[in-house]
Each structure stands twice: as structure tokens, then as C-alpha cells.
Design an enzyme around this catalytic site. Structure first.
Site, PDB file in Angstrom:
ATOM      1  N   CYS A  94      69.914  16.686  26.748  1.00 58.11           N
ATOM      2  CA  CYS A  94      70.795  15.413  26.183  1.00 58.11           C
ATOM      3  C   CYS A  94      70.905  15.058  24.647  1.00 58.11           C
ATOM      4  CB  CYS A  94      69.879  13.957  27.198  1.00 58.11           C
ATOM      5  SG  CYS A  94      68.496  13.899  26.440  1.00 58.11           S
ATOM      6  N   HIS A 126      65.969   9.633  27.039  1.00 63.08           N
ATOM      7  CA  HIS A 126      67.504  10.331  27.453  1.00 63.08           C
ATOM      8  C   HIS A 126      68.521   9.382  26.190  1.00 63.08           C
ATOM      9  CE1 HIS A 126      70.728  11.909  29.744  1.00 63.08           C
ATOM     10  NE2 HIS A 126      71.134  11.199  29.652  1.00 63.08           N
ATOM     11  N   HIS A 144      77.428  12.110  28.088  1.00 67.69           N
ATOM     12  CA  HIS A 144      75.849  12.692  28.048  1.00 67.69           C
ATOM     13  C   HIS A 144      75.780  13.780  28.742  1.00 67.69           C
ATOM     14  CE1 HIS A 144      74.300  10.878  31.931  1.00 67.69           C
ATOM     15  NE2 HIS A 144      75.813  10.466  31.856  1.00 67.69           N
TER      16      HIS A 144
END
Length: 370
Positions: free
Chosen positions: A273, A327, A339
Site C-alpha cells: 500500500c 494502510h 490503493h
């Protein structure tokens, strides 16, 4: 059949034969990849599945142009698509459309006649010099006026500047995937006074050896390397106002479908990520910290109700949401973010910021683009 393996094999063959004898293998539309980890997709869309990647200098055989994408040939049975902005067309297939067409030694009606072509003669256009098509013929660089040529892709071959030429009613398009620096002097060591996005149009004032003197929309006058511009004739089109955020978002979308890979930051190959956001911003001139928990410190905290496209959004995806960051994604507007997900998809995807999972795990946002 393994599509990716087939692509790599065919591209390799193209490169070999382009060195040995292009006309023997593909006497037609040939281009080179202008970028690294360039996605090859199943259709002409940034959301189409990625079938493989290509790198700087890889040779591709182009079939046609379709709404900003080049359709390329993989083999006799398979085709794929590459963004037109990431391909430099080196050669366009063409046919002479009349009899008794003079082929000249320079781009002028008064230049010496080297030979004469007739209707149906096949030629490969290497570039354009004003209204003249540049061809290679028996080891010579020769010229045919474009009115006697029929070609589907000649508009995408490079325009070749002529040294010490003053240009009127001409403009240039930036032809460099990562953007192009504008310099104060015609030298690679000249001070950088601006940087222009790929596709930006500028007025041309003069062409010198290897450089184009240009006037930008804000009135700035500077020099552009002629290796990364396309010269055009006629009225310069208006440039669309595009923010840095828009540029970054469009760039990020090119890598939809890239596999999730923990600890990696290789666009088109594998990213986690924070590796995804790190690489996307880095390629657009902004350096972030490497981890998601550290990237939040790169910007200014933004309330969720005040989010703008280009903001980073952060989540706690490990157990109950206690505000820890594990994240990160890139907000693209309209309640969505892009993402690299290690959930169901295990790939770069676009998700809804207002779905139940995102609402439950959302922590904060940061504005990096000021």
C-alpha cells in the site's frame, strides 16, 4: 497459452530483428516504449486488465491508434493495448498515392530529385519536416511531400527540427512521459525555469541545433530539448488546466491491477500500500516516507469532510480500529480512493471510502499536494 510469456517472447524477437533488418520482419508501424514498467492491457482503457509490462526501449509493432491508445500485435492471434503517451513512433507504414511523384534530397520543391515513385509504392516514414515525409531509400534520407502519401499513423511520427530555422505558425507538443524541463539556455546544463506535462502545447519561436526556443502560456521564453517534442503546424491548441493532483491521480490509475507485494514499490510489477503511494508520488516529483504510518507526517492533517483529490487517506486494518495506521490510499474524488489492497483483490484497485469496511477502518487524511 500464457499471454504474458508470449508477449515477452515476441517483443524480444522484435528487438532483435529491428537491429538486423526491420523491413524484412515488419515493414510497417514500429515504436519504442518510453517509460519503465509500462502496462500492456487487454483493451484501450486504464481500467482494463494488465497482461504484462514493457520497459524503456522495448520495440512494439503497432496496428492502429484508438482514442489515445496504440493497439499492438503480439502474434498472429493476440493483440493488446499500450497508452499512446508511452510509445514513441519510430516508423509509420505508408503508400504513395499518385504516379510520377518526385522524391527529393531535402524538404523543398526546389531540391534535387533523387528518384521518382509511382502509385502503390510502399514506404516507411521516419519523421516529418514540415509538410515533407522523411524516408530512408537505398541508404539515403529522402523526402516526399505529404500530399502524395497515404498513412494511418504518420501523424504520430516525430517532427524533425531543422537547425537555425525560424518558425512561423508552428507549435510544439511535449512528448515525454515524465514531463520535460524548460531551460534558460539551450544546454542540458541550463537552469531549469519550468517543467511541462506530457502533451502540453507551446508556441515555437525558433529551432536551433537540438533545441527549440519556445514561449509558454504564461509568457515565459525558454528552451526545450528537440528529442522530446513534436513540431506541429497551425494554430496552437489551448492547454487544459490540469492540477498536480489530477496528474498524479491519472498516473496512479495507469497501474490498476498491479499485484500486491509486501515490501515492494515497483509500479506495474508489485507494490504494497505505501509502496504504491510512494512510487506514484516519487514519479511525479514528490518524495514521501516509505511506510504508511510515516507518510501521514509528510502532509497537513485534513478533516474527512474536507478531502480533496490527491489527499492521502489512512486506515487501521489490523483488528479493532484504535487509531494506529497500517494502510494508505490516494483519494481520487467522489468518495473513492485508489490503493494496493491485500484484501479480496490483492492488487491495486479503486474502493469506496463510504463502504462499511472503509468507514470502520478509516483513521485520518493528509494533504501532501499544497
Amino acid at each position: 497459452m500464457n499471454f504474458s510469456r508470449s508477449l515477452k517472447k515476441i517483443v524480444g524477437v522484435s528487438i532483435v530483428f529491428s537491429v538486423l533488418n526491420v523491413s524484412f520482419v515488419f515493414a510497417d508501424n514500429l515504436g519504442k516504449i518510453n517509460g519503465t514498467d509500462v502496462n500492456v492491457r487487454m483493451s484501450g482503457s486504464s481500467e482494463a486488465p494488465i497482461v504484462s509490462t514493457l520497459n524503456q526501449g522495448d520495440v512494439v509493432h503497432i496496428i492502429s491508434e484508438e482514442s489515445g491508445w496504440f493497439k499492438i500485435a503480439i502474434n498472429n492471434d493476440e493483440q493488446a493495448y499500450v497508452s499512446r503517451q508511452l510509445v514513441s513512433l519510430d516508423q509509420a507504414d505508408a503508400v504513395v498515392s499518385d504516379d510520377g511523384v518526385n522524391v527529393r534530397t531535402s524538404p523543398s520543391n526546389t531540391a534535387s530529385i533523387a528518384t521518382v515513385f509511382n502509385n502503390g509504392q510502399k514506404v516507411a516514414i521516419k519523421g516529418m519536416a514540415g509538410d515533407w515525409c522523411i524516408i530512408d531509400y537505398e541508404g539515403q534520407q529522402l523526402y516526399i511531400h505529404k500530399q502524395f502519401i497515404s498513412s494511418n499513423l504518420s501523424a504520430y511520427v516525430p517532427s524533425v527540427p531543422v537547425a537555425n530555422e525560424s518558425v512561423s505558425k508552428a507549435y510544439a507538443l511535449i512528448n515525454c512521459a515524465g514531463g520535460l524541463n524548460v531551460r534558460k539556455e539551450p544546454s542540458p546544463d541550463g537552469a531549469v525555469i519550468n517543467s511541462l506535462y506530457n502533451g502540453t502545447a507551446v508556441d515555437v519561436l525558433e529551432v536551433t541545433d537540438g533545441w527549440v526556443k519556445a514561449k509558454l502560456d504564461d509568457g515565459t521564453i525558454g528552451y526545450l530539448s528537440s528529442d522530446f517534442i513534436l513540431l506541429k503546424e497551425g494554430q496552437k491548441p489551448a492547454n487544459q488546466v490540469s492540477s498536480k493532483a489530477d496528474q498524479i491521480i491519472e498516473y496512479a490509475k495507469k497501474y490498476l491491477g498491479t499485484p500486491y507485494a509486501y515490501g515492494q514499490a515497483k509500479l506495474g510489477v508489485g507494490v504494497d500500500c505505501s509502496g504504491f503511494t510512494y512510487a506514484v508520488f516519487k514519479d511525479n516529483g514528490i518524495t514521501l516516507n516509505r511506510s504508511s504510518r510515516d507518510q501521514v507526517r509528510n502532509g497537513t492533517t485534513v478533516d474527512k469532510s474536507q478531502l480533496l483529490p490527491g489527499d492521502l487517506v489512512f486506515f487501521d486494518t489490523e483488528g479493532a480500529n484504535n487509531g494506529a495506521i497500517s494502510h494508505v490510499g490516494l483519494y481520487i474524488g467522489e468518495g473513492k480512493y485508489i490503493h494496493s489492497s491485500n484484501g479480496k483483490s490483492w492488487a491495486v484497485v479503486i474502493s469506496n471510502l463510504n463502504d462499511a469496511y472503509s468507514i470502520r477502518t478509516y483513521v485520518t487524511a493528509a494533504r501532501v499536494i499544497q
